[in-house]
Design a protein around this motif. Structure first.
Motif, PDB file in Angstrom:
ATOM      1  N   LEU A   1       0.819  -1.204   0.000  1.00 54.50           N
ATOM      2  CA  LEU A   1       0.000   0.000   0.000  1.00 54.50           C
ATOM      3  C   LEU A   1       0.859   1.262   0.000  1.00 54.50           C
ATOM      4  O   LEU A   1       0.534   2.251  -0.663  1.00 54.50           O
ATOM      5  CB  LEU A   1      -0.940  -0.013   1.199  1.00 54.50           C
ATOM      6  N   ALA A   2       1.979   1.221   0.738  1.00 51.55           N
ATOM      7  CA  ALA A   2       2.894   2.371   0.746  1.00 51.55           C
ATOM      8  C   ALA A   2       3.523   2.569  -0.632  1.00 51.55           C
ATOM      9  O   ALA A   2       3.716   3.710  -1.083  1.00 51.55           O
ATOM     10  CB  ALA A   2       3.977   2.168   1.804  1.00 51.55           C
ATOM     11  N   THR A   3       3.822   1.470  -1.303  1.00 52.46           N
ATOM     12  CA  THR A   3       4.372   1.552  -2.657  1.00 52.46           C
ATOM     13  C   THR A   3       3.358   2.166  -3.606  1.00 52.46           C
ATOM     14  O   THR A   3       3.694   3.025  -4.441  1.00 52.46           O
ATOM     15  CB  THR A   3       4.787   0.162  -3.152  1.00 52.46           C
ATOM     16  N   ALA A   4       2.111   1.735  -3.492  1.00 52.18           N
ATOM     17  CA  ALA A   4       1.059   2.291  -4.349  1.00 52.18           C
ATOM     18  C   ALA A   4       0.949   3.809  -4.156  1.00 52.18           C
ATOM     19  O   ALA A   4       0.849   4.562  -5.138  1.00 52.18           O
ATOM     20  CB  ALA A   4      -0.273   1.620  -4.040  1.00 52.18           C
TER      21      ALA A   4
ATOM     22  N   ALA B   1      -0.910   4.212  -9.160  1.00 48.16           N
ATOM     23  CA  ALA B   1      -1.257   3.440  -7.963  1.00 48.16           C
ATOM     24  C   ALA B   1      -2.304   2.367  -8.251  1.00 48.16           C
ATOM     25  O   ALA B   1      -2.135   1.200  -7.886  1.00 48.16           O
ATOM     26  CB  ALA B   1      -1.748   4.377  -6.865  1.00 48.16           C
ATOM     27  N   ALA B   2      -3.395   2.744  -8.894  1.00 47.04           N
ATOM     28  CA  ALA B   2      -4.467   1.781  -9.147  1.00 47.04           C
ATOM     29  C   ALA B   2      -3.983   0.655 -10.046  1.00 47.04           C
ATOM     30  O   ALA B   2      -4.312  -0.519  -9.827  1.00 47.04           O
ATOM     31  CB  ALA B   2      -5.666   2.476  -9.768  1.00 47.04           C
ATOM     32  N   GLU B   3      -3.190   1.005 -11.044  1.00 46.89           N
ATOM     33  CA  GLU B   3      -2.633  -0.012 -11.940  1.00 46.89           C
ATOM     34  C   GLU B   3      -1.743  -0.974 -11.171  1.00 46.89           C
ATOM     35  O   GLU B   3      -1.813  -2.201 -11.357  1.00 46.89           O
ATOM     36  CB  GLU B   3      -1.829   0.681 -13.046  1.00 46.89           C
ATOM     37  N   PHE B   4      -0.926  -0.427 -10.288  1.00 47.68           N
ATOM     38  CA  PHE B   4      -0.037  -1.261  -9.480  1.00 47.68           C
ATOM     39  C   PHE B   4      -0.821  -2.207  -8.572  1.00 47.68           C
ATOM     40  O   PHE B   4      -0.490  -3.390  -8.444  1.00 47.68           O
ATOM     41  CB  PHE B   4       0.883  -0.373  -8.640  1.00 47.68           C
TER      42      PHE B   4
ATOM     43  N   GLY C   1       1.860   7.317  -7.135  1.00 46.27           N
ATOM     44  CA  GLY C   1       1.012   8.402  -7.629  1.00 46.27           C
ATOM     45  C   GLY C   1      -0.029   7.925  -8.621  1.00 46.27           C
ATOM     46  O   GLY C   1      -0.865   7.082  -8.313  1.00 46.27           O
ATOM     47  N   GLU C   2       0.028   8.439  -9.843  1.00 46.17           N
ATOM     48  CA  GLU C   2      -1.012   8.166 -10.838  1.00 46.17           C
ATOM     49  C   GLU C   2      -1.047   6.709 -11.300  1.00 46.17           C
ATOM     50  O   GLU C   2      -2.036   6.264 -11.888  1.00 46.17           O
ATOM     51  CB  GLU C   2      -0.835   9.084 -12.045  1.00 46.17           C
TER      52      GLU C   2
END
Length: 222
Positions: free
Chosen positions: A80-83, A90-93, A87-88
């Motif tokens: 979650l911290a990586t997401a 995040a959802a893809e990750f 930034g933009e």
């Protein structure tokens, strides 16, 4: 050594294993590996080269369900911290599977041991050469696993200080991987991050830098 020569079939097999190796995140749930097979794999890791023969790698077997459940929240916190840091993207990750801790046959921690004072080959880069040596052991394990038709995934999403505390590591020891190991439903045709469109592997020619021109005579430092 009388058997040290590598013939063409062995050479081709090694190159093929290297090409087929993948960082696996999808595993087939099932029993733990036979002790003899796991020992073969760890022995392959232990045959890795190390600077000054320091052998800084240590492995811990954490395959019990209780250990898996204890460690997963720390991996999820870092995910979650990586997401958030992405930034933009995040959802893809967050749609990408990043570990197989619950499903893999074996869960191993790989740890950098406390510094043993080795100077040979690492006086000017003591920490870097310890890390590099330990990473060689993981690569050996990865290739050996692929040769046994097993997948391995290197999980690095965790706070090392937290995991060191959870594993009760001695002072100066640093965990740098949770290794998911075991049978997989299939090996990815390409690295998974390429398959999901996260990133593309760059070609070899981009990794080759030209050497600089040598200084002209008389320009050498005094």
């Amino acid at each position: 050594m009388s058997d040290a020569h590598v013939d063409a079939s062995e050479r081709e097999a090694l190159y093929r294993i290297m090409a087929l190796r993948r960082d696996c995140r999808h595993f087939t749930p099932g029993p733990r590996l036979a002790d003899a097979q796991l020992e073969r794999l760890l022995q392959a890791a232990h045959q890795a080269p190390s600077v000054g023969l320091m052998q800084p790698w240590r492995f811990m077997r954490l395959s019990e369900p209780a250990w898996r459940e204890r460690l997963i929240p720390f991996v999820e916190a870092e995910r979650l911290a990586t997401a958030k840091a992405l930034g933009e993207r995040a959802a893809e990750f967050l749609r990408i599977k990043v570990e197989g801790i619950r499903d893999c046959a074996e869960l191993l921690a790989v740890v950098l041991a406390p510094d043993d004072g080795t100077v040979f080959g690492r006086r000017s880069m003591p920490r870097e050469m310890a890390w590099a040596s330990a990473a060689c052991a993981v690569e050996n394990l990865w290739l050996a696993a692929r040769a046994e038709n097993l997948g391995l995934g290197w999980v690095s999403m965790f706070d090392p200080e937290v995991i060191a505390r959870e594993l009760q590591l001695p002072a100066g020891a640093t965990p740098f991987g949770l290794l998911c190991l075991g049978p997989v439903p299939a090996f990815y045709e390409q690295p998974m991050l390429e398959e999901v469109g996260w990133r593309q592997r760059r070609p070899l020619h981009e990794m080759l830098w030209a050497s600089p021109a040598l200084p002209a005579a008389g320009d050498e430092p005094g």
